[in-house]
Design a protein around this motif. Structure first.
Motif, mmCIF file in Angstrom:
data_model
loop_
_atom_site.group_PDB
_atom_site.id
_atom_site.type_symbol
_atom_site.label_atom_id
_atom_site.label_comp_id
_atom_site.label_asym_id
_atom_site.label_seq_id
_atom_site.Cartn_x
_atom_site.Cartn_y
_atom_site.Cartn_z
ATOM 1 N N ARG A 124 30.851 59.043 12.291
ATOM 2 C CA ARG A 124 30.163 58.335 12.196
ATOM 3 C C ARG A 124 30.634 57.244 10.843
ATOM 4 N NH1 ARG A 124 25.553 57.950 15.364
ATOM 5 N NH2 ARG A 124 25.879 59.220 16.752
ATOM 6 N N GLY A 125 31.453 58.343 9.870
ATOM 7 C CA GLY A 125 31.756 57.988 8.525
ATOM 8 C C GLY A 125 31.257 57.852 6.905
ATOM 9 N N LEU A 126 29.960 59.155 7.052
ATOM 10 C CA LEU A 126 29.023 59.649 6.589
ATOM 11 C C LEU A 126 30.394 59.841 5.573
ATOM 12 C CD1 LEU A 126 25.659 60.947 8.480
ATOM 13 C CD2 LEU A 126 26.141 58.932 7.151
ATOM 14 N N THR A 127 30.582 60.830 6.050
ATOM 15 C CA THR A 127 31.846 61.241 4.739
ATOM 16 C C THR A 127 32.548 60.851 3.682
ATOM 17 O OG1 THR A 127 33.881 62.003 6.058
ATOM 18 C CG2 THR A 127 32.146 63.886 5.598
ATOM 19 N N ALA A 128 32.725 59.526 3.874
ATOM 20 C CA ALA A 128 33.329 58.858 3.478
ATOM 21 C C ALA A 128 32.372 58.243 2.313
ATOM 22 C CB ALA A 128 33.971 57.475 3.904
ATOM 23 N N THR A 129 30.909 58.371 2.429
ATOM 24 C CA THR A 129 29.748 57.418 1.955
ATOM 25 C C THR A 129 28.929 58.929 0.935
ATOM 26 O OG1 THR A 129 28.394 57.136 3.551
ATOM 27 C CG2 THR A 129 29.911 55.497 3.110
ATOM 28 N N HIS A 130 29.380 59.786 1.545
ATOM 29 C CA HIS A 130 28.386 61.178 0.837
ATOM 30 C C HIS A 130 29.396 62.074 0.182
ATOM 31 C CE1 HIS A 130 25.654 58.458 3.748
ATOM 32 N NE2 HIS A 130 24.484 59.948 2.734
ATOM 33 N N ARG A 131 28.990 63.022 -0.607
ATOM 34 C CA ARG A 131 29.044 64.028 -1.064
ATOM 35 C C ARG A 131 28.279 65.129 -0.311
ATOM 36 N NH1 ARG A 131 27.138 67.947 -6.207
ATOM 37 N NH2 ARG A 131 29.010 69.136 -5.445
ATOM 38 N N VAL A 132 30.074 65.814 0.584
ATOM 39 C CA VAL A 132 29.269 67.205 1.210
ATOM 40 C C VAL A 132 29.779 68.146 1.154
ATOM 41 C CG1 VAL A 132 29.901 67.596 3.805
ATOM 42 C CG2 VAL A 132 29.543 65.145 2.978
ATOM 43 N N VAL A 133 28.178 68.791 0.654
ATOM 44 C CA VAL A 133 28.764 70.420 0.129
ATOM 45 C C VAL A 133 27.895 71.057 1.398
ATOM 46 C CG1 VAL A 133 27.563 71.850 -1.896
ATOM 47 C CG2 VAL A 133 28.117 69.840 -2.032
ATOM 48 N N VAL A 134 29.107 73.030 2.191
ATOM 49 C CA VAL A 134 28.495 73.043 3.039
ATOM 50 C C VAL A 134 28.079 74.584 1.856
ATOM 51 C CG1 VAL A 134 29.067 74.246 4.690
ATOM 52 C CG2 VAL A 134 29.853 71.866 4.519
#
Lengths: 872, 116
Positions: A30-40
Motif C-alpha cells: 500500500r506504499g506505507l513503507t515509503a511514507t513512514h518509518r517502519v520499526v519492527v
C-alpha cells in the motif's frame, strides 16, 4: 537512550511472526513503507518463519528454508528490524515503546502482533529439567538436543494438533513417545468422537502410546532435578525422561495489559472490526494476541493474515477499501504423522437442525462426516484418513452441492462416487483460504495473466503458498482452464512422439520393444514414422531400452547394433566431450576409496598421455584432454589395472560419496565407506532419466553431504536414514526423509524400489528433485508406493533392479576387447592414425588447457559456403 | 554377375571440385551415426547415412564452438529434412544444405556425396 524519530511518521510493529510479516508485506504493497518509518521489534533471534510448518524441521527443513522473509525485502522497503529485542513497555501518553535493549522508539501507529505463548498447566515441577514447550525453532532445537543426549522416552501433554506433531517428532528422534490428552479423544477441537476413534487407531498403529481422558497432576523429578515421570489423574504414573507441553496457547497480551489496553476475560487484546484497539486509536492488534470483534481469538494463520490486511487498510485509510474483520472460517486440513485430518465449516453441527452423513471404516482408519442442512446445504464436515475431497467440499460449503452428499464421502469403488471436480465450483468459491484466493482469481491468472503451470499461478496469485493443502485443486483448475481456453497442452516427448517418457517406458516394457525404429514406426506421431527421429527422443529411448535391457531381452551393452546410433556422443565414446572436441576420462572409484597403487596408475596414465587432472566433487579423478583415438589406449591400461567405467558420461549413477565413517572417525556410528561402496557397485551402469548422485554419511554431522543427492544415506545409532530428491547445482534442494532406522537390507531394498519407480515415471532429463515436486502426491505418494507398496508393484521394481545388477558388465572392458567397436575410436575414418589438429593445448599452471580455435561466426562471407560443392 | 561383389565393395565418395574423393567403405557407416574424414586441403567433412541408406556430408567444424565435432552429433528428421545436432551446444544443421536451423545467419559447407 532515545532513538530519534525522523520527520516521517512511524509505524511500530511489535512481533515479527507470520502475521507480523504479512502486515509488513501489506503496508509495503500500500506504499506505507515509503511514507513512514517502519520499526519492527522481534523477540526471537531470527526473522519471521513459517510456524505452520515448524515440525518439518524434523524431516529436514532447515530454519533458513522456513524463513518467510529476506534481507532484500527489508532493505527494499527500508524496514528496521531489531532481532532478539522484544518490546518491554509501552507509554501510550508519550507514544513510545521501550525495548529490552533500552532503546526507546516513538510511534504514530503501534501494531501489536505478539502472538501467543504455550499454555503450561500449573502442575508441580513443570519447569524441571527435561520439560519443554513446542512453539519456536529454538524450542525444537532444545528438544532435539535433549532427546539425542539424554532421553529414551518422551511424553507430550496435549493431544491436539501440535501435540500430535510433537509426539511424531519425538518418535522420529528415536524415543518411545506418549500422548496424554485430558479430553476423551485426540484433536478434540477439530474432530468428533468417530473421527477421534479413526485417528486413535492410526496413531497407535504407528507405535505411539495414547492416554486419553487423563490429566497431568505432577511432573516427577529425580535427585538431579530432571524429569523421570509424570503422575496422572487416574492414579497411574508414566515413566518418561522428558515432557513436552502442548496443551494449547494463550494470547500474549501482557504488554497490552501493562499499558492499560482493554483485554478480554480470557485474554486477548480487544479490537474493533478494523483491528484497532477499542482503548486507543493509535494502537492495533492482529493475530493470535487479538480478541476480534466477534469475541473470538483466532489461532490459525489464515484469519491472522486477514487481520494483517485489515489493519494495513485501516492505517492506509486511503479510502480505497473499507476492509473489516468480523470473523473467519476455521477450516483446516492437516497431514498429521502421515494421516490426513480436515475439518471445515460447522464441523460439529453447532447451528442445530441439521443432519449428519457419516462414512466410517475404522479398520482402514477412515472417518468422513458431512453436516448437511434440511434444505441440502452443505454446512461443514470432518475428514480423517482421506481428505482428498477437502478442497472441493470446503468450496461447496454454504451451498447445495450438485450431487447427493453421501456420494461425496463414499470411497472410490463403493457405489458410484461422484466425480465432483473443481470445475463445478462457482467463481467466488475460495480455493486457498490461507491467502483468500478465489477460483475466479485463479482462472484469471490463466486466462488474463497467461500462466500455464501451477508454479506460475502460485507466484501470480499467492494461492497454495502457505499451507499447500489446495495445490492439488489448483492443479486441476489450471488444467481445466487451459483446456477450456483451447490451449492444447502437448505433453509429448518431442516432435516424434506424442507420448510422455513414462508412457514410452510402459510401451517398451509391456511390448518388449528393443528397437528404436520399431517404436517410432509403430507408436511415433504420423508425421515422424519412417523418419530418423530426433536428438531428443533417440537418447531418451536409448536410455529406456538400456534401463529395461535384461527384462525386455535387449543387449545390456549400449554400443551394440542399433542402440549405438541412439547414444549421445558421450555415451557413444564412453567419455565426456569437452569444448574443444577432446574427451575427459573418469574411472570408477567406489565410495571415493582408492589404494595408493591405483592412484599411481592414474598418475602414470595422466602423465604418459599429457592429460590435465582434477579431483571431482564426487570423490574421484577426472583426466581431461584425451583425443578420441587415445581413449582405447588409456582404457586398456585402466582396465588392466582393475579400473572400470565411472559412467561420468552417462545419464546413470555417477558416484556414491562417503565420509570415512565409524572406521576412523570418532563420531561415526556406522561404516559409511563400506555402504557407499556396496551401493555404488550395486547401481553402477544403471541408465536413468537423468544422472544420479548419492552419498553416505557415517553420522548426523553429514560430512558426505548426502542430503544434496538424489538418494542420500545418513547413519543413525540404529541403522540408516534414507533421504531422496536432493540436488545441488542451480536449483539446490535438500533431500526429504523417506524412511528411517533401516537395516542394511531394508535400505538397499528401498533404494532399489525408489530408483526403479523414478526410472519408470520421470520425464526425460528430470532429476529426482524436480520429479518429486512434479508427480501428484509428491513425497507422500512416493513413500506410499515404495514403502507401503500401495500400487502393488514393489516386487516388480525389485525384480527389475535384480536383473540390472546380475546383468551388469563393464562397458569399457567390453569395448577394449571388441576390435569392431574399437575401430570407431578414430579422429578420421580415412586416416585412423592422424590426430584431429583442432584439438590443441597450451600450458597453464604446470598442466594443459585447450588452445581454443578462433570463432568466425558473423565474419564469414555469405558466398563462402556453396551448397553441394567445395571449391577450395 | 558381379552385383553382389560390387555391393560389398561400395565406397563412400565425396565431391571435391572435379574429383570424387574416397572416404571409406559404405559398410563402415552406421545409420544415424557420422564419421569424420580428413580432406586433402586439411579441412574435415562429417559424413552420415540415414536409415534408408541415403548419404550426406557437411563440414565437420561446429561454427559455434570451433571444434571439429559435427560428425559426432545425433541425426534426425525435421519437417521431412535430415539434420544433425551438434554434440556441444545442440544447434541443428540441415544435412543437405548445411543451413543452421537454429540461427539463419549460420551455414556450414555441404558436400555432394555418393556410394560408388
Amino acid at each position: 537512550m532515545t532513538a530519534t524519530p525522523g520527520a516521517s511518521p512511524t509505524i511500530l510493529l511489535v512481533g515479527h511472526g507470520m502475521v507480523g510479516q504479512r502486515f509488513l508485506e501489506a503496508i509495503a504493497r500500500r506504499g506505507l513503507t515509503a511514507t513512514h518509518r517502519v520499526v519492527v521489534l522481534c523477540e526471537e533471534p531470527r526473522p519471521a518463519y513459517d510456524r505452520v510448518q515448524l515440525t518439518s524441521y524434523f524431516s529436514g527443513r532447515t530454519p533458513e528454508e522456513l524463513s518467510l522473509t529476506d534481507r532484500e525485502f527489508l532493505d527494499t522497503h527500508g524496514i528496521e528490524l531489531y532481532l532478539g529485542d522484544p518490546a518491554e513497555a509501552v507509554d501510550r501518553e508519550a507514544r513510545t515503546v521501550t525495548a529490552r535493549s533500552g532503546r526507546v522508539f516513538g510511534y504514530d501507529v503501534l501494531v501489536l502482533a505478539t502472538g501467543s505463548y504455550p499454555f503450561v498447566p500449573p502442575v508441580p515441577n513443570k519447569d524441571a529439567t527435561g520439560c519443554f514447550v513446542y512453539r519456536t525453532i529454538e524450542d525444537l532445537l532444545a528438544i532435539e538436543e535433549y532427546a539425542r543426549s539424554t532421553a529414551t522416552t518422551g511424553a507430550v501433554v496435549g493431544g491436539g494438533l501440535l501435540g500430535l506433531e510433537a509426539a511424531g517428532a519425538l518418535k522420529g528422534l528415536g524415543l518411545d513417545a506418549h500422548i496424554v490428552e485430558f479430553a476423551p479423544r485426540l484433536m478434540p477441537v477439530q474432530v468428533d468422537e468417530g473421527g477421534g476413534a479413526a485417528l486413535l487407531r492410526t496413531i497407535e498403529d504407528m507405535g505411539l502410546s495414547v492416554h486419553t481422558g487423563v490429566g497431568t497432576q505432577e511432573i516427577v523429578v529425580g535427585e538431579d532435578g530432571a524429569v523421570t515421570g509424570m503422575k496422572l489423574s487416574d492414579g497411574s504414573e508414566l515413566a518418561t525422561d522428558m515432557v513436552v507441553f502442548s496443551a494449547g496457547v494463550r494470547p500474549r497480551d501482557q504488554l497490552a495489559r501493562d499499558c492499560g489496553l482493554a483485554v478480554g476475560e480470557r485474554g486477548g487484546i480487544t479490537v474493533d472490526e478494523r483491528c484497532r484497539t477499542v482503548t486507543d486509536p493509535h494502537v492495533f492488534a492482529i493475530g493470535e494476541c487479538a480478541l476480534a470483534a466477534d469475541g473470538r481469538v483466532y489461532g490459525l494463520v489464515a484469519p491472522g493474515y486477514e487481520q494483517a490486511e485489515t489493519a494495513a487498510a485501516a492505517i492506509a485509510a486511503d479510502g480505497t477499501d473499507e476492509m473489516t474483520f468480523t470473523g473467519a472460517d476455521l477450516s483446516t486440513k492437516l497431514k498429521l504423522l502421515g494421516v490426513d485430518v480436515a475439518s471445515f465449516g460447522d464441523a460439529h453441527g453447532a447451528g442445530g437442525d441439521c443432519l449428519n452423513v457419516v462414512y466410517s471404516d475404522s479398520r482402514a482408519g477412515l472417518y468422513k462426516k458431512l453436516v448437511v442442512g434440511r434444505d441440502g446445504t452443505l454446512l461443514g464436515g470432518i475428514l480423517v484418513g482421506d481428505a482428498e475431497a477437502y478442497g472441493t467440499l470446503k468450496a461447496f460449503t454454504g451451498s447445495v452441492p450438485p450431487v447427493p452428499p453421501e456420494s461425496l464421502v463414499l470411497p472410490a469403488g463403493a457405489g458410484a462416487p461422484a466425480q465432483l471436480g473443481p470445475a463445478a465450483l462457482p467463481d467466488d468459491a475460495i480455493i486457498c483460504s490461507c491467502n483468500n484466493v478465489t477460483k475466479g482469481t485463479i482462472r484469471g491468472a490463466v486466462t488474463e495473466h497467461r500462466c500455464t503451470t501451477v508454479p506460475e499461478v502460485k507466484k501470480c496469485t499467492k494461492a497454495g503458498t502457505t499451507c499447500g493443502s489446495c495445490v492439488k485443486v489448483l492443479g486441476q483448475l489450471v488444467t481445466a482452464e487451459l483446456e477450456a481456453s483451447g490451449v492444447e497442452v502437448d505433453k509429448g516427448l518431442c516432435g516424434c512422439f506424442a507420448q510422455t517418457r513414462e508412457e514410452l517406458y510402459e510401451i517398451v516394457h509391456a511390448l518388449r520393444i528393443t528397437s528404436y525404429r520399431d517404436l517410432l514406426d509403430r507408436y511415433g506421431r504420423e508425421t515422424a514414422r519412417g523418419g530418423d527421429g530426433c536428438e531428443v527422443c533417440k537418447p531418451a529411448v536409448g536410455s529406456i531400452i538400456a534401463s529395461l535391457a535384461p527384462a525386455i531381452g535387449a543387449s545390456t551393452y549400449v554400443l551394440d547394433d542399433e542402440q549405438a546410433a541412439l547414444q549421445d556422443t558421450n555415451d557413444h565414446f564412453l567419455a565426456n566431450l569437452q569444448k574443444n572436441g577432446s574427451y575427459s576420462v573418469v574411472p570408477r572409484i567406489p565410495g571415493g576409496e582408492i589404494a595408493p597403487e591405483k592412484l599411481i596408475v592414474i598418475g602414470e596414465i595422466a602423465r604418459d598421455f599429457g592429460l590435465y587432472t582434477k579431483i571431482t566433487g564426487g570423490q574421484r579423478i577426472d583426466m581431461f584432454g584425451a583425443r578420441v583415438e587415445q581413449l582405447p589406449l588409456i582404457w586398456t591400461r585402466l582396465v588392466d589395472a582393475g579400473f572400470e567405467s565411472g559412467h561420468a558420461y552417462g545419464k546413470s549413477l555417477r558416484t556414491v560419496k562417503s565420509c570415512v565413517g565409524q572406521t576412523w572417525c570418532r563420531y561415526g556410528v556406522q561404516d559409511s565407506v563400506r555402504m557407499a561402496i556396496d551401493l555404488e557397485l550395486r547401481y553402477r551402469g544403471l541408465r536413468s532419466p537423468h544422472k544420479l548422485k548419492s552419498a553416505v554419511s557415517g553420522c548426523q554431522r553429514e560430512c558426505a553431504e548426502a542430503r544434496s543427492k538424489d538418494f542420500g544415506v545418513i547413519a543413525t545409532a540404529s541403522g540408516w536414514n534414507l533421504y531422496v530428491g536432493g540436488n545441488g547445482g542451480a536449483t539446490p534442494r535438500h533431500a526429504d526423509l523417506l524412511a528411517q532406522d533401516l537395516s542394511d537390507a531394508e535400505l538397499v531394498r528401498l533404494i532399489d524400489r525408489f530408483l526403479m519407480f523414478y526410472i519408470r515415471t520421470a520425464d526425460r532429463l528430470e532429476r529426482t528433485s524436480a520429479w518429486l515436486e512434479r508427480i501428484p502426491g509428491g513425497l507422500d505418494h512416493v513413500r506410499d508406493v515404495v514403502v507401503h507398496d500401495s500400487l502393488g508393484i514393489c516386487d516388480e521394481l525389485e525384480e527389475l533392479m535384480a536383473a540390472h545388477v546380475s546383468h551388469y558388465r563393464d562397458e569399457w572392458a567390453e569395448t577394449v576387447n571388441d576390435p569392431e567397436k574399437l575401430a570407431r575410436f578414430v579422429s578420421f575414418v580415412n586416416a585412423p592414425d592422424t590426430p584431429d589438429p583442432v584439438v590443441a593445448f597450451v600450458p597453464e599452471r604446470d598442466q594443459i588447457k585447450p588452445d581454443l580455435p578462433l570463432l568466425t561466426i558473423g565474419l564469414r562471407p555469405a558466398d563462402d559456403a556453396l551448397e553441394g560443392s567445395a571449391t577450395r | 554377375m558381379t552385383l553382389a561383389l560390387e555391393t560389398t565393395d561400395l565406397k563412400v565418395r565425396l565431391r571435391l571440385a572435379e574429383d570424387w574423393f574416397t572416404v571409406c567403405d559404405l559398410s563402415t557407416l552406421i545409420p544415424g551415426r557420422g564419421v569424420a574424414a580428413l580432406l586433402p586441403d586439411g579441412r574435415q567433412a562429417a559424413v552420415f547415412a540415414d536409415r534408408t541408406g541415403r548419404l550426406y556430408a557437411i563440414d565437420n567444424r561446429d561454427p559455434f564452438t570451433g571444434a571439429a565435432v559435427l560428425s559426432r552429433g545425433l541425426t534426425g528428421t525435421h519437417q521431412g529434412r535430415p539434420f544433425v545436432a551438434s554434440p556441444l551446444l545442440k544447434q541443428r544443421f540441415d544435412l543437405e544444405s548445411g543451413r543452421c536451423l537454429d540461427d539463419e545467419t549460420v551455414r556450414v559447407t555441404a558436400y555432394e556425396v555418393k556410394a560408388a
